[in-house]
Scaffold this motif. Structure first.
Motif, PDB file in Angstrom:
ATOM      1  N   MET A   1       0.355  -1.347  -0.059  1.00 31.42           N
ATOM      2  CA  MET A   1       0.081   0.077  -0.160  1.00 31.42           C
ATOM      3  C   MET A   1       0.706   1.176   0.108  1.00 31.42           C
ATOM      4  SD  MET A   1      -3.107   1.005   2.312  1.00 31.42           S
ATOM      5  CE  MET A   1      -3.582  -0.680   2.468  1.00 31.42           C
ATOM      6  N   GLU A   2       0.199   2.069  -0.608  1.00 28.88           N
ATOM      7  CA  GLU A   2       1.597   3.895  -0.739  1.00 28.88           C
ATOM      8  C   GLU A   2       1.473   4.034   0.524  1.00 28.88           C
ATOM      9  OE1 GLU A   2       2.709   5.522  -3.445  1.00 28.88           O
ATOM     10  OE2 GLU A   2       2.470   3.274  -4.526  1.00 28.88           O
ATOM     11  N   GLU A   3       2.376   5.145   0.672  1.00 27.53           N
ATOM     12  CA  GLU A   3       2.310   5.572   2.080  1.00 27.53           C
ATOM     13  C   GLU A   3       0.969   6.480   2.766  1.00 27.53           C
ATOM     14  OE1 GLU A   3       5.045   4.342   4.760  1.00 27.53           O
ATOM     15  OE2 GLU A   3       3.454   5.942   5.761  1.00 27.53           O
ATOM     16  N   SER A   4       1.173   6.850   1.286  1.00 30.70           N
ATOM     17  CA  SER A   4      -0.136   8.022   1.394  1.00 30.70           C
ATOM     18  C   SER A   4      -1.639   7.840   1.776  1.00 30.70           C
ATOM     19  CB  SER A   4       0.305   9.235   0.508  1.00 30.70           C
ATOM     20  OG  SER A   4      -0.370   8.804  -0.685  1.00 30.70           O
ATOM     21  N   ASP A   5      -1.698   6.230   1.142  1.00 31.44           N
ATOM     22  CA  ASP A   5      -2.929   5.686   1.060  1.00 31.44           C
ATOM     23  C   ASP A   5      -2.894   5.488   2.513  1.00 31.44           C
ATOM     24  OD1 ASP A   5      -3.567   6.275  -1.199  1.00 31.44           O
ATOM     25  OD2 ASP A   5      -3.185   3.720  -1.974  1.00 31.44           O
ATOM     26  N   LYS A   6      -1.990   5.115   3.098  1.00 29.81           N
ATOM     27  CA  LYS A   6      -1.762   4.283   5.011  1.00 29.81           C
ATOM     28  C   LYS A   6      -2.761   4.999   5.560  1.00 29.81           C
ATOM     29  CE  LYS A   6       1.332   1.195   6.704  1.00 29.81           C
ATOM     30  NZ  LYS A   6       2.749   1.049   6.949  1.00 29.81           N
ATOM     31  N   LEU A   7      -1.762   6.594   4.706  1.00 26.51           N
ATOM     32  CA  LEU A   7      -1.483   7.607   6.101  1.00 26.51           C
ATOM     33  C   LEU A   7      -3.766   8.353   6.146  1.00 26.51           C
ATOM     34  CD1 LEU A   7      -0.458   9.553   8.048  1.00 26.51           C
ATOM     35  CD2 LEU A   7      -0.295  11.452   5.855  1.00 26.51           C
ATOM     36  N   LYS A   8      -3.610   8.172   4.740  1.00 26.79           N
ATOM     37  CA  LYS A   8      -5.435   8.593   4.669  1.00 26.79           C
ATOM     38  C   LYS A   8      -6.330   7.474   5.627  1.00 26.79           C
ATOM     39  CE  LYS A   8      -8.132   9.159   1.114  1.00 26.79           C
ATOM     40  NZ  LYS A   8      -7.736   9.275  -0.624  1.00 26.79           N
ATOM     41  N   ARG A   9      -5.935   6.701   6.051  1.00 25.75           N
ATOM     42  CA  ARG A   9      -6.210   5.728   6.465  1.00 25.75           C
ATOM     43  C   ARG A   9      -7.059   5.464   7.424  1.00 25.75           C
ATOM     44  NH1 ARG A   9      -4.431  -0.373   5.837  1.00 25.75           N
ATOM     45  NH2 ARG A   9      -4.006   0.359   8.391  1.00 25.75           N
ATOM     46  N   VAL A  10      -5.517   5.809   8.428  1.00 26.03           N
ATOM     47  CA  VAL A  10      -5.492   6.117   9.551  1.00 26.03           C
ATOM     48  C   VAL A  10      -6.052   7.605   9.644  1.00 26.03           C
ATOM     49  CG1 VAL A  10      -3.732   6.939  11.284  1.00 26.03           C
ATOM     50  CG2 VAL A  10      -3.192   4.597   9.775  1.00 26.03           C
ATOM     51  N   VAL A  11      -6.242   8.735   9.745  1.00 26.89           N
ATOM     52  CA  VAL A  11      -6.411   9.680   9.728  1.00 26.89           C
ATOM     53  C   VAL A  11      -7.749   9.820   9.682  1.00 26.89           C
ATOM     54  CG1 VAL A  11      -7.243  12.160   8.542  1.00 26.89           C
ATOM     55  CG2 VAL A  11      -4.456  11.379   8.648  1.00 26.89           C
ATOM     56  N   GLU A  12      -8.541   9.267   8.995  1.00 26.63           N
ATOM     57  CA  GLU A  12     -10.100   8.594   8.848  1.00 26.63           C
ATOM     58  C   GLU A  12     -10.377   7.950   9.642  1.00 26.63           C
ATOM     59  OE1 GLU A  12     -11.790   6.537   4.753  1.00 26.63           O
ATOM     60  OE2 GLU A  12     -11.090   8.573   4.309  1.00 26.63           O
ATOM     61  N   ALA A  13      -9.546   6.912   9.479  1.00 22.75           N
ATOM     62  CA  ALA A  13     -10.290   5.818  11.107  1.00 22.75           C
ATOM     63  C   ALA A  13      -9.945   7.020  12.493  1.00 22.75           C
ATOM     64  CB  ALA A  13      -9.364   4.413  10.951  1.00 22.75           C
ATOM     65  N   ARG A  14      -9.674   7.836  12.435  1.00 18.35           N
ATOM     66  CA  ARG A  14      -8.968   8.218  13.272  1.00 18.35           C
ATOM     67  C   ARG A  14     -10.337   9.417  14.088  1.00 18.35           C
ATOM     68  NH1 ARG A  14      -4.635  12.119  16.621  1.00 18.35           N
ATOM     69  NH2 ARG A  14      -5.778  13.386  17.419  1.00 18.35           N
ATOM     70  N   MET A  15     -10.756   9.961  12.575  1.00 21.91           N
ATOM     71  CA  MET A  15     -12.173  10.789  12.832  1.00 21.91           C
ATOM     72  C   MET A  15     -13.391  10.175  13.009  1.00 21.91           C
ATOM     73  SD  MET A  15      -9.585  13.768  12.351  1.00 21.91           S
ATOM     74  CE  MET A  15     -10.879  14.764  12.918  1.00 21.91           C
ATOM     75  N   LYS A  16     -13.445   9.238  12.871  1.00 23.47           N
ATOM     76  CA  LYS A  16     -14.882   8.361  12.935  1.00 23.47           C
ATOM     77  C   LYS A  16     -14.449   7.970  13.696  1.00 23.47           C
ATOM     78  CE  LYS A  16     -15.255   4.277   9.633  1.00 23.47           C
ATOM     79  NZ  LYS A  16     -14.519   3.340   8.496  1.00 23.47           N
ATOM     80  N   LEU A  17     -13.450   7.365  14.504  1.00 25.28           N
ATOM     81  CA  LEU A  17     -13.212   7.586  16.138  1.00 25.28           C
ATOM     82  C   LEU A  17     -13.596   7.852  16.916  1.00 25.28           C
ATOM     83  CD1 LEU A  17     -10.161   5.035  16.735  1.00 25.28           C
ATOM     84  CD2 LEU A  17     -12.547   4.407  17.284  1.00 25.28           C
ATOM     85  N   LYS A  18     -13.331   9.488  16.375  1.00 24.78           N
ATOM     86  CA  LYS A  18     -13.598  10.376  17.567  1.00 24.78           C
ATOM     87  C   LYS A  18     -15.012  10.621  17.535  1.00 24.78           C
ATOM     88  CE  LYS A  18     -10.436  14.054  18.175  1.00 24.78           C
ATOM     89  NZ  LYS A  18      -9.902  15.086  18.005  1.00 24.78           N
ATOM     90  N   ALA A  19     -15.555  10.578  16.495  1.00 25.27           N
ATOM     91  CA  ALA A  19     -17.122  10.766  16.707  1.00 25.27           C
ATOM     92  C   ALA A  19     -17.640   9.847  17.113  1.00 25.27           C
ATOM     93  CB  ALA A  19     -17.476  11.030  15.013  1.00 25.27           C
ATOM     94  N   ARG A  20     -17.810   8.985  16.940  1.00 26.62           N
ATOM     95  CA  ARG A  20     -17.677   7.560  17.421  1.00 26.62           C
ATOM     96  C   ARG A  20     -18.437   7.734  19.006  1.00 26.62           C
ATOM     97  NH1 ARG A  20     -15.999   1.837  16.310  1.00 26.62           N
ATOM     98  NH2 ARG A  20     -16.175   1.022  18.378  1.00 26.62           N
ATOM     99  N   PHE A  21     -17.772   7.680  19.910  1.00 24.70           N
ATOM    100  CA  PHE A  21     -16.867   8.142  21.054  1.00 24.70           C
ATOM    101  C   PHE A  21     -16.759   9.837  21.720  1.00 24.70           C
ATOM    102  CE2 PHE A  21     -15.560   3.920  20.397  1.00 24.70           C
ATOM    103  CZ  PHE A  21     -15.729   3.213  21.426  1.00 24.70           C
ATOM    104  N   GLU A  22     -17.093  10.733  20.867  1.00 27.51           N
ATOM    105  CA  GLU A  22     -17.140  12.039  20.974  1.00 27.51           C
ATOM    106  C   GLU A  22     -18.409  12.222  21.875  1.00 27.51           C
ATOM    107  OE1 GLU A  22     -17.368  15.072  17.738  1.00 27.51           O
ATOM    108  OE2 GLU A  22     -16.006  15.846  19.204  1.00 27.51           O
ATOM    109  N   GLU A  23     -19.574  11.577  21.722  1.00 28.25           N
ATOM    110  CA  GLU A  23     -20.721  11.840  22.835  1.00 28.25           C
ATOM    111  C   GLU A  23     -19.858  11.737  24.865  1.00 28.25           C
ATOM    112  OE1 GLU A  23     -24.682  11.677  21.632  1.00 28.25           O
ATOM    113  OE2 GLU A  23     -25.194  10.771  23.611  1.00 28.25           O
TER     114      GLU A  23
END
Ligand SMILES: Nc1nc2c(c(=O)[nH]1)N[C@H]1C(S)=C(S)[C@@H](COP(=O)(O)O)O[C@H]1N2
Ligand SMILES: [Mo]
Length: 230
Positions: A1-23
């Protein structure tokens, strides 16, 4: 996997996690809520200095189960597994390649001492979670130490931005007696929730008690609620 794809995946996952647990994160008891139990001359925007029943110390006591494992960096591994999409086993180099975070936070031991304004550097649990991607069913982690210690933390606590897997304190490598090469810190919970010499983080779909929790200590461990024992 391309490094930038990997980073994108991590950032996306992080944002999703944050949203899921924010409340959930925003409704946990903490010093910043409207009724912290604490004492001392209020500073920090009128909040109490330390949680109820705590005394500030300049020293840094050592607490362990009687062994201080010696883990050379070449042998060090961190396993992250359980209820996750992408389990990993990180080497030291892989761990140090992850985003690094500096944070100043307080350390509250249930034996009534608090050490304030400690300067840490390490990897956020949130960033590690983004890497492995907890499944929808994940609710807790169980952390394991190289000394066979275990302790449980609910995800809404573990994903707070000041929860680090720390390798550096006050600009120096974390000393072995304090859990080096890497320990977890949980500034908003009593300090036993942070495993020294951390070896494994298991994501779970249920709450599972750790070493002290099985022996009557609180599963949740909120210092600002005097939540010491169950
Ligand atoms: N692996 C491991 N982690 C541990 C412990 C332990 O015995 N083993 N003790 C806990 C307790 S009770 C506290 S208060 C803190 C103490 O950290 P310190 O020794 O750096 O002050 O680590 C926690 N993490
Ligand atoms: Mo402790």
């Amino acid at each position: 996997m391309e490094e930038s794809d990997k980073l994108k995946r991590v950032v996306e996952a992080r944002m999703k996690l944050k949203a899921r647990f924010e409340e959930k994160i925003n409704t946990t008891p903490s010093v910043a809520d409207n009724k912290p139990l604490g004492s001392g001359r209020p500073n920090r925007h009128g909040m109490p200095v330390v949680p109820i029943g705590q005394i500030v110390t300049q020293k840094w006591p050592v607490l362990d189960l009687g062994t201080q494992p010696n883990i050379p960096l070449s042998d060090w591994r961190l396993v992250i597994d359980g209820e996750v999409e992408h389990p990993v086993t990180l080497t030291w180099e892989e761990f140090m390649d992850l985003p690094q975070t500096d944070d100043t936070s307080d350390f509250h031991c249930v034996t009534t001492w608090s050490k304030l304004d400690m300067n840490w550097r390490g990897v956020r649990l949130l960033d590690l979670a983004a890497l492995v991607q907890p499944k929808e069913t994940a609710t807790h982690i169980l952390c394991y130490g190289y000394d066979d210690y275990t302790t449980n933390v609910a995800l809404e606590e573990a994903l707070k931005p000041d929860v680090l897997l720390a390798h550096t304190v006050e600009g120096k490598p974390l000393p072995k007696e304090h859990g080096g090469p890497v320990r977890m810190i949980t500034p908003q919970l009593y300090a036993w929730k942070g495993s020294k010499w951390i070896s494994r983080i298991e994501f779970l779909s249920h709450n599972q008690l750790g070493f002290w929790e099985e022996r009557g200590y609180s599963s949740t461990a909120y210092p600002w609620r005097n939540d010491r024992y169950s």
